[in-house]
Design a protein around this motif. Structure first.
Motif, PDB file in Angstrom:
ATOM      1  N   GLU A  36       2.394  -5.650   5.034  1.00  0.00           N
ATOM      2  CA  GLU A  36       1.545  -4.759   3.514  1.00  0.00           C
ATOM      3  C   GLU A  36       0.261  -4.418   4.182  1.00  0.00           C
ATOM      4  N   GLN A  37      -0.495  -5.422   5.292  1.00  0.00           N
ATOM      5  CA  GLN A  37      -1.938  -5.394   5.799  1.00  0.00           C
ATOM      6  C   GLN A  37      -1.957  -4.283   6.506  1.00  0.00           C
ATOM      7  N   ALA A  38      -0.962  -3.624   7.448  1.00  0.00           N
ATOM      8  CA  ALA A  38      -1.350  -2.694   8.787  1.00  0.00           C
ATOM      9  C   ALA A  38      -0.677  -0.892   7.527  1.00  0.00           C
ATOM     10  N   LEU A  39      -0.163  -1.242   6.107  1.00  0.00           N
ATOM     11  CA  LEU A  39      -0.016  -0.461   5.674  1.00  0.00           C
ATOM     12  C   LEU A  39      -1.835  -0.027   4.772  1.00  0.00           C
ATOM     13  N   ARG A  40      -2.405  -1.150   3.764  1.00  0.00           N
ATOM     14  CA  ARG A  40      -3.775  -1.633   3.837  1.00  0.00           C
ATOM     15  C   ARG A  40      -4.641  -0.451   4.849  1.00  0.00           C
ATOM     16  N   CYS A  41      -4.589  -0.090   6.053  1.00  0.00           N
ATOM     17  CA  CYS A  41      -5.439  -0.241   6.966  1.00  0.00           C
ATOM     18  C   CYS A  41      -4.741   1.568   7.059  1.00  0.00           C
ATOM     19  N   ALA A  42      -4.010   2.493   6.341  1.00  0.00           N
ATOM     20  CA  ALA A  42      -3.406   3.802   6.488  1.00  0.00           C
ATOM     21  C   ALA A  42      -4.598   4.417   5.998  1.00  0.00           C
ATOM     22  N   ALA A  43      -4.024   5.727   7.182  1.00  0.00           N
ATOM     23  CA  ALA A  43      -5.597   7.424   6.867  1.00  0.00           C
ATOM     24  C   ALA A  43      -4.778   7.843   5.241  1.00  0.00           C
ATOM     25  N   GLU A  44      -5.801   8.867   4.834  1.00  0.00           N
ATOM     26  CA  GLU A  44      -5.679   9.351   3.567  1.00  0.00           C
ATOM     27  C   GLU A  44      -4.011   9.689   4.223  1.00  0.00           C
ATOM     28  N   ASN A  45      -2.916  10.634   3.981  1.00  0.00           N
ATOM     29  CA  ASN A  45      -2.044  11.170   4.272  1.00  0.00           C
ATOM     30  C   ASN A  45      -1.322  10.759   4.919  1.00  0.00           C
ATOM     31  N   ALA A  46      -1.454   9.575   5.880  1.00  0.00           N
ATOM     32  CA  ALA A  46      -0.664   8.783   7.132  1.00  0.00           C
ATOM     33  C   ALA A  46       0.684   8.670   6.055  1.00  0.00           C
ATOM     34  N   ARG A  47       1.643   8.487   7.593  1.00  0.00           N
ATOM     35  CA  ARG A  47       3.112   7.939   7.964  1.00  0.00           C
ATOM     36  C   ARG A  47       2.946   6.396   7.946  1.00  0.00           C
ATOM     37  N   TYR A  48       3.522   5.829   7.447  1.00  0.00           N
ATOM     38  CA  TYR A  48       4.302   4.452   7.394  1.00  0.00           C
ATOM     39  C   TYR A  48       5.964   4.683   8.302  1.00  0.00           C
ATOM     40  N   PRO A  69      10.139  -6.821   3.906  1.00  0.00           N
ATOM     41  CA  PRO A  69       8.570  -7.335   3.311  1.00  0.00           C
ATOM     42  C   PRO A  69       8.611  -6.295   1.504  1.00  0.00           C
ATOM     43  N   ARG A  70       7.822  -7.020   1.177  1.00  0.00           N
ATOM     44  CA  ARG A  70       8.144  -6.840   0.228  1.00  0.00           C
ATOM     45  C   ARG A  70       6.571  -6.315  -0.270  1.00  0.00           C
ATOM     46  N   VAL A  71       6.465  -4.886  -0.389  1.00  0.00           N
ATOM     47  CA  VAL A  71       5.182  -4.229  -0.399  1.00  0.00           C
ATOM     48  C   VAL A  71       5.120  -3.532  -1.641  1.00  0.00           C
ATOM     49  N   PRO A  72       3.295  -3.256  -2.166  1.00  0.00           N
ATOM     50  CA  PRO A  72       2.969  -2.964  -3.757  1.00  0.00           C
ATOM     51  C   PRO A  72       2.922  -1.546  -3.147  1.00  0.00           C
ATOM     52  N   LEU A  73       3.632  -0.595  -3.533  1.00  0.00           N
ATOM     53  CA  LEU A  73       4.124   0.867  -4.176  1.00  0.00           C
ATOM     54  C   LEU A  73       2.799   1.476  -4.059  1.00  0.00           C
TER      55      LEU A  73
END
Length: 308
Positions: free
Chosen positions: A200-212, A222-226
């Motif tokens: 989740e913390q990594a996803l919070r640092c994604a750029a616009e139009n990122a690919r996770y 993990p349980r990630v808030p979509l």
């Protein structure tokens, strides 16, 4: 039939012996999904590979043995420049990383990639592949030694995340570490074979139009808030290299060809940090379980007349 010279040790081997992998091996079996050796026999009608050919075999299981039977279409010729130990540590990690970063994420030169678990076999391969594709790479690892290893594989910068991140203060500190290294822009691609509380913390640092890129869960599922994916307009991609190889054989073979070219050019090189004799194979699997391994481990078979 392949006379095995070396067998790569991979995290799915550990899952196999615990019945936690998506495929269950029939009993009895030995683990080992990635082997390198010499073809010693072929079945009727098989024209390639031929007896005497040096090959990488994707056995699924059974590779920690002196000989293993592999379907002909699951064999890949080994370039003359590549020794058996490198070959046994090559396809699973590099082909998975290349499929994730090149085929799925379409990583472009100049983009920023965050690699979690960057000192493991898959993470280290991702660091090298991303650099070969022209990206800026931020490595994330759980110890200073692991981070140093990832930097030695070509990462531009990195961070040390806590081995455990459970309470809110730990997670907040982890998020700050990611932001500090990634800056305001964030990560264009996040390569995650770790999961757990780090996702989740990594996803919070994604750029616009990122690919996770979701590759595994060594720290748990993990349980990630979509809503984060919506806010970032980013894609969350499941990376199942196994099904890609089975369903898109020609594209997979082309990826292998491109990887061998990168190897010949010296841009990627398996980091084999530990080797074990066949009688010590259980020790190699135990090393996987304690999550202290850096790079790749291989099991070497006793030398025979058929294994130069």
């Amino acid at each position: 039939v392949i006379s095995v010279a070396a067998c790569g040790v991979n995290f799915p081997d550990l899952l196999f012996i615990q019945d936690l992998y998506q495929v269950r091996a029939p009993r009895p079996f030995s683990p080992g999904a990635e082997v390198a050796g010499v073809v010693s026999e072929v079945g009727q009608g098989v024209t390639a590979p031929r007896v005497g050919d040096r090959v990488i075999g994707r056995s699924g299981w059974g590779g920690m043995a002196e000989k293993v039977v592999v379907a002909a279409d699951r064999c890949t010729p080994i370039p003359d420049e590549m020794p058996f130990d490198h070959a046994a540590a090559f396809i699973f990690t590099y082909a998975t990383a290349y499929y994730a970063l090149h085929t799925r994420a379409k990583l472009g030169a100049g983009e920023t990639v965050l690699v979690l678990g960057a000192s493991g076999g898959l993470g280290a391969a991702a660091v090298e592949i991303a650099k070969a594709l022209g990206a800026r790479v931020i490595a994330a690892a759980s110890t200073a030694a692991k981070l140093s290893f990832a930097l030695s594989k070509g990462a531009d910068a990195g961070l040390i995340y806590p081995a455990r991140a459970e309470d809110k203060s730990d997670l907040k500190a982890l998020g700050e570490l990611f932001k500090e290294q990634l800056g305001q822009h964030g990560a264009d691609v996040i390569f995650d074979p770790v999961g757990g509380p780090y996702a989740e913390q990594a996803l919070r640092c994604a750029a616009e139009n990122a690919r996770y890129l979701v590759l595994g869960f060594t720290a748990g599922i993990p349980r990630v808030p979509l809503n984060l994916a919506l806010l970032k307009s980013c894609d969350i991609m499941g990376i199942n290299w196994r099904t890609f190889v089975m369903s898109e054989t020609m594209k997979s073979d082309e990826n292998h060809h491109q990887l061998f070219e990168l190897y010949k050019a010296g841009k990627i090189r398996p980091a084999i940090t530990e080797t074990f004799e066949l009688k010590e194979a259980a020790k190699a699997l135990a090393r996987l379980a304690d999550r202290t391994v850096m790079g790749k481990m291989i099991v070497l078979m006793p030398r025979t007349d058929a294994t130069p």
